[in-house]
Enzyme design. Structure first.
Site, PDB file in Angstrom:
ATOM      1  CG  ASP A 111      -1.895  -1.107   1.281  1.00 20.79           C
ATOM      2  OD1 ASP A 111      -1.562  -2.217   0.842  1.00 20.79           O
ATOM      3  OD2 ASP A 111      -3.008  -0.874   1.783  1.00 20.79           O
ATOM      4  CG  HIS A 143      -3.232   3.975   1.552  1.00 17.80           C
ATOM      5  ND1 HIS A 143      -4.531   3.933   1.090  1.00 17.80           N
ATOM      6  CD2 HIS A 143      -2.993   2.768   2.135  1.00 17.80           C
ATOM      7  CE1 HIS A 143      -5.065   2.749   1.390  1.00 17.80           C
ATOM      8  NE2 HIS A 143      -4.147   2.023   2.004  1.00 17.80           N
ATOM      9  CG  ASP A 164      -5.328  -0.312  -0.811  1.00 16.81           C
ATOM     10  OD1 ASP A 164      -6.165  -0.636  -1.667  1.00 16.81           O
ATOM     11  OD2 ASP A 164      -5.498  -0.518   0.400  1.00 16.81           O
ATOM     12  CG  ASP A 214      -9.032   6.543  -0.877  1.00 11.55           C
ATOM     13  OD1 ASP A 214      -9.402   7.619  -1.381  1.00 11.55           O
ATOM     14  OD2 ASP A 214      -9.631   5.464  -1.048  1.00 11.55           O
ATOM     15  NE  ARG A 215      -7.682   5.764   5.699  1.00 18.41           N
ATOM     16  CZ  ARG A 215      -8.614   5.890   6.629  1.00 18.41           C
ATOM     17  NH1 ARG A 215      -8.928   7.086   7.089  1.00 18.41           N
ATOM     18  NH2 ARG A 215      -9.244   4.844   7.086  1.00 18.41           N
ATOM     19  CG  ASN A 222      -9.162  -2.411   0.208  1.00 25.00           C
ATOM     20  OD1 ASN A 222      -7.940  -2.442   0.114  1.00 25.00           O
ATOM     21  ND2 ASN A 222      -9.778  -1.831   1.228  1.00 25.00           N
ATOM     22  CG  HIS A 223      -8.394   2.174  -0.354  1.00 26.37           C
ATOM     23  ND1 HIS A 223      -8.863   3.335   0.220  1.00 26.37           N
ATOM     24  CD2 HIS A 223      -8.266   1.283   0.655  1.00 26.37           C
ATOM     25  CE1 HIS A 223      -8.998   3.162   1.530  1.00 26.37           C
ATOM     26  NE2 HIS A 223      -8.635   1.923   1.806  1.00 26.37           N
ATOM     27  CG  HIS A 234      -4.837  -5.140  -2.005  1.00 29.86           C
ATOM     28  ND1 HIS A 234      -3.847  -4.208  -1.806  1.00 29.86           N
ATOM     29  CD2 HIS A 234      -5.799  -4.851  -1.083  1.00 29.86           C
ATOM     30  CE1 HIS A 234      -4.195  -3.382  -0.824  1.00 29.86           C
ATOM     31  NE2 HIS A 234      -5.372  -3.768  -0.373  1.00 29.86           N
ATOM     32  NE  ARG A 283      -9.104  -6.035   6.188  1.00 30.43           N
ATOM     33  CZ  ARG A 283      -8.264  -5.002   6.187  1.00 30.43           C
ATOM     34  NH1 ARG A 283      -8.753  -3.783   6.059  1.00 30.43           N
ATOM     35  NH2 ARG A 283      -6.965  -5.175   6.301  1.00 30.43           N
ATOM     36  CG  HIS A 318      -5.887  -5.709   2.671  1.00 30.34           C
ATOM     37  ND1 HIS A 318      -6.613  -4.575   2.342  1.00 30.34           N
ATOM     38  CD2 HIS A 318      -6.789  -6.580   3.203  1.00 30.34           C
ATOM     39  CE1 HIS A 318      -7.883  -4.763   2.654  1.00 30.34           C
ATOM     40  NE2 HIS A 318      -8.022  -5.963   3.181  1.00 30.34           N
TER      41      HIS A 318
END
Length: 356
Positions: free
Chosen positions: A62, A64, A90, A93-94, A122-123, A173, A221, A248
């Protein structure tokens, strides 16, 4: 307007110069991002759900949106095309630089298609990016217009789901699915769509290993599953594999090894959310000339180099100076800034021990 299916190398080099030659990196115009995404979608149409890759290769977890830490990865492990890279998803995001991060990776993939490989996390989802920062960042950086978000999230639908390395290592992932025992089942998935809430495709990007169980268990989750030793042993045996490589999950030391290296997590976002203080790593795989029966716990060779299995090493690194500067400047994390400090789950809507 007709958009060409090929972009001249000179134009790609100009995009890379804008992103890599400036600090902070320059935003690419919406029209350029549209062209990049259209071209890469066309090329990805012919890429199977599971790519067949070869060593040597560096595997990145990740990111991010931590753009400067992505540049740190290139500094410690080598820049494309000198190093082959597999990115495990990923990308957005963030962090503060999701637009610049994914723009750079798209441009690098187009410029060095046989050296840079991207799979879906997943993002890489419209639903998740709407809630965890990327959508808001695009609006802020492009004058309230969401077109760039639409171009890039449409591209996400085309990303492969996994890769094999030397035919012996399986990279994804998240993890495994109770509805899938054979790689051919993954190869048969129609991936060109938004990630569904359940099913094999969702499990591949959402699931996690758990050393306390042997079989499958519902994930806290709210999507995907927890899977244990019996599951991974059966999956590896039936597909002639020796290891599962995934991302992940936040790892304080930058990596986690399960079951003597049968499964490893590589995490590549140091000081995650600019407040976690964790290390990060790149998994450098030089060869796969080993058998699972020879697996052993990771061997710490130095503060920055840990042997996962023979021929593969976690190259551990700290956050870049720019990461520290952003922290000191007190920028708030993009998207939802929950009271629990960013912990949480989009589907379950409750505090859990995993980072989304």
């Amino acid at each position: 307007m007709t958009i060409p299916h090929r972009i001249p190398i000179s134009q790609l080099d100009h995009c890379l110069e804008q992103l890599l030659g400036n600090n902070p990196p320059k935003l690419l115009p919406p029209e350029t991002i549209q062209q990049l995404c259209h071209t890469l979608k066309t090329e990805l149409l012919g890429v199977p759900n599971i790519m067949s890759l070869q060593t040597p290769i560096a595997v990145v977890g990740d990111i991010h949106g931590q753009y400067h830490d992505l540049l740190e990865i290139f500094r410690i492990s080598g820049s494309p095309p000198n190093t082959n890279y597999l990115f495990l998803g990923d990308y957005v995001d963030r962090g503060y630089y999701s637009v610049e991060t994914i723009s750079l990776l798209i441009a690098l993939k187009l410029r060095y298609p046989d050296r840079v490989f991207l799979i879906r996390g997943n993002h890489e989802s419209r639903t998740i990016t709407t809630n965890y920062g990327f959508y808001t960042e695009v609006l802020n950086k492009y004058g309230g217009c969401a077109d760039v978000w639409a171009y890039i999230t449409d591209l996400f639908d085309y990303l492969p789901l996994a890769a094999t390395i030397d035919g012996r290592l399986f990279a994804v992932h998240g993890g495994l699915s109770p509805s899938c025992q054979q790689l051919d089942q993954i190869r048969a998935i129609d991936r060109f769509k938004e990630i569904p809430h359940d099913g094999v495709m969702a499990d591949l990007v959402w699931s996690d290993p758990d050393t306390e169980i042997m079989d499958f268990k519902l994930s806290p989750r709210g999507a995907g599953y927890l899977f244990g030793l019996d599951v991974i042993n059966k999956f590896c045996r039936e597909n002639d594999l020796v290891q599962l490589i995934r991302a992940h999950q936040l790892c304080n030391e930058g990596y986690t090894s399960y079951w003597k290296g049968k499964c490893v997590t590589v995490w590549s976002a140091p000081n995650y959310c600019y407040r976690c203080g964790n290390k990060a790593s790149v998994l450098e795989i030089h060869h796969s000339n080993y058998e699972s029966k020879e697996s052993a716990p990771p061997q710490v060779l130095s503060d920055h180099y840990v042997e996962a299995l023979p021929g593969q090493y976690f190259n551990i690194f700290e956050a870049s100076p720019e990461n520290d500067e952003d922290t000191v400047n007190g920028k708030s994390v993009n998207g939802t800034d929950d009271e629990d400090g960013g912990y949480g789950d989009f589907y379950a809507k409750k505090h859990i021990e995993y980072f989304l």
